[in-house]
Structure formats: structure tokens, C-alpha cells
Design a protein around this motif. Structure first.
Motif, short mmCIF file in Angstrom:
data_model
loop_
_atom_site.label_atom_id
_atom_site.label_comp_id
_atom_site.label_asym_id
_atom_site.label_seq_id
_atom_site.Cartn_x
_atom_site.Cartn_y
_atom_site.Cartn_z
N CYS A 93 3.33 40.73 87.45
CA CYS A 93 2.83 41.14 86.14
C CYS A 93 3.32 40.19 85.06
CB CYS A 93 3.32 42.57 85.86
SG CYS A 93 2.87 43.20 84.23
N ASP A 94 2.41 39.76 84.18
CA ASP A 94 2.79 38.96 83.03
C ASP A 94 1.76 39.19 81.93
OD1 ASP A 94 4.89 36.34 82.79
OD2 ASP A 94 3.34 36.48 81.26
N SER A 95 2.23 39.20 80.68
CA SER A 95 1.32 39.44 79.56
C SER A 95 0.57 38.19 79.12
CB SER A 95 2.11 40.01 78.37
OG SER A 95 3.09 39.08 77.93
N VAL A 96 0.96 37.02 79.67
CA VAL A 96 0.33 35.75 79.30
C VAL A 96 -0.71 35.39 80.37
CG1 VAL A 96 0.68 33.32 78.75
CG2 VAL A 96 2.43 35.01 78.11
N GLY A 97 -1.97 35.40 79.96
CA GLY A 97 -3.06 35.22 80.92
C GLY A 97 -3.03 33.91 81.68
N ASN A 119 -2.58 40.74 84.67
CA ASN A 119 -2.35 40.27 83.30
C ASN A 119 -2.23 41.49 82.40
OD1 ASN A 119 -4.38 38.54 80.80
ND2 ASN A 119 -2.18 38.83 80.90
N ALA A 120 -1.00 41.91 82.14
CA ALA A 120 -0.77 43.12 81.35
C ALA A 120 0.69 43.17 80.92
CB ALA A 120 -1.10 44.37 82.17
N ARG A 121 0.96 43.99 79.93
CA ARG A 121 2.34 44.32 79.60
C ARG A 121 2.82 45.35 80.61
NH1 ARG A 121 4.21 42.58 74.80
NH2 ARG A 121 5.83 44.19 74.83
N VAL A 122 4.03 45.19 81.06
CA VAL A 122 4.51 46.05 82.14
C VAL A 122 4.49 47.52 81.74
CG1 VAL A 122 6.97 45.83 81.49
CG2 VAL A 122 6.33 46.36 83.86
N GLU A 123 4.70 47.81 80.46
CA GLU A 123 4.72 49.21 80.02
C GLU A 123 3.38 49.90 80.26
OE1 GLU A 123 6.57 46.95 76.45
OE2 GLU A 123 5.40 46.42 78.25
N SER A 124 2.30 49.11 80.33
CA SER A 124 0.96 49.70 80.47
C SER A 124 0.56 49.92 81.93
CB SER A 124 -0.08 48.80 79.80
OG SER A 124 -0.25 47.59 80.54
#
Length: 205
Positions: A93-97, A119-124
Motif C-alpha cells: 500500500c502507498d498513497s503515491v500512485g 494506491n491508497a492511504r492505509v487508513e482507508s
């Protein structure tokens, strides 16, 4: 690669082929999307692959375990661990595409069917995992709330330096028993001077 064989005896020919393929794959992708510094690129096996695999020295993931890699960047520590543990499933998981694009491309090229890249914020992220792994994405007191409630068994966090104060702050702010934090020096297994001061912080859930 001889060092890898010495430190992790019993690797199959298929695993060794995948580990050997990592450097040319990352060199190719790094030319398009910079996810590894030029200095580290010349030491990829040491600074990224071996460092990632340090987690395997303490984790002992059992077959069918689910593992979340938080802030994986271009795929570390998740991809080396996925090669080492083919019977476990890894969610990177990473928020940077653009970073996840590289991780996915490397996983596809290696035919790692035990890897999913998100591609997401882990909290989501929905659901829970047996374990979480990460490499020093932020302070522990910031990191821990992201994964709290998402992990059944343990978190393995690679970080360097003097960590007593940081762990104490995390335990206090997050109201976690300090006894659930275990520091293990990576130099216990890896003798290269680069590993001096680097640790695995295990947080038991």
C-alpha cells in the motif's frame, strides 16, 4: 547474491532467480520513475533487499498469513518478503500512485501472484491482516494509529537510530503497554557496517 545464500540457506532456484532479477528491473523502472536514489541503486541488494529481509529473521510468517506493507514505495520491504514467503499474501500500500505503479510492474515481471498493490492511504483500507511491515515512513506515534485495529498479530517496523524515547512516546500517546515493543538490532545477522544502528521494532498486538 552469495551473501543472500549464506544468510538465507534453503532458497530455491526460483527464489534466487527472482532475487537476481530485482536489480535490473529496478534499474529499468528507476530510469522512468525515480523510486530509489542513485546512490542506493548501486547498493540495491544491500540497502533494500537484505534490509527488507531482516524482517524474515524475526517474523517467521506461517503459510497463508496475510501481510500489509505500509508505505511500500517501489515495493520494499514487501516484494523481497513476498519472494521469500511465497505461501503468504502481501498487500503493498502507498498513497503515491507512481510508486505503486513501479511496485506493481516489478511484481508482474516476477510473476508474484501472492502480491496485491494498492494506491491508497492505509487508513482507508478495508479488512484486517495478520501482520504489518514498514520501513521508517514516519515517527512511531504517527504510524501506529494508522494500522491499529488492522493487524491481528504483530507489526514489524524497520528503523534506525536511538529509539527508546520514540517508543516511549508512542506507548504513552497511543496508550500501548511498553512491554509490547521489542527492539532487535539488524546487525545481529548482517555484518556490513551499513546495518549498524538499524533495528526492527516489533509491536505485538
Amino acid at each position: 547474491m552469495e551473501k543472500l545464500n549464506d544468510l538465507f540457506p534453503g532458497l530455491t532456484a526460483g527464489q534466487m532467480e527472482r532475487f537476481e532479477a530485482l536489480e535490473p528491473l529496478y534499474r529499468e523502472w528507476n530510469g522512468r520513475i525515480n523510486v530509489v536514489s542513485r546512490k542506493d541503486m548501486d547498493q540495491l541488494q544491500l540497502h533494500h533487499v537484505l534490509h527488507s529481509l531482516a524482517i524474515a529473521k524475526v517474523a517467521g510468517f506461517t503459510p497463508a498469513s496475510t501481510v500489509l506493507d505500509v508505505g511500500t514505495g517501489g515495493g520494499f520491504p514487501g516484494i523481497p518478503l513476498a519472494i521469500y514467503y511465497p505461501e503468504c499474501h502481501f498487500t503493498l500500500c502507498d498513497s503515491v500512485g507512481k510508486k505503486i505503479k513501479v511496485a506493481q510492474a516489478v511484481a508482474d515481471a516476477l510473476q508474484l501472484d501472492n502480491v496485491s498493490c494498492v494506491n491508497a492511504r492505509v487508513e482507508s483500507l478495508p479488512g484486517r491482516f495478520d501482520y504489518a511491515v514498514s520501513r521508517a515512513v514516519t515517527e512511531l506515534a504517527t504510524f501506529y494509529p494508522w494500522v491499529r485495529g488492522k493487524v491481528y498479530k504483530a507489526i514489524f517496523y524497520l528503523k534506525g537510530g536511538e529509539l527508546d524515547a520514540e517508543i516511549a512516546a508512542c506507548a504513552r500517546q497511543c496508550r500501548v503497554d511498553p512491554g509490547r515493543f521489542i527492539q532487535t538490532p539488524v546487525s545481529r545477522w548482517f555484518s556490513d557496517p551499513w546495518f549498524e544502528g538499524k533495528k526492527i521494532v516489533t509491536i505485538l498486538q
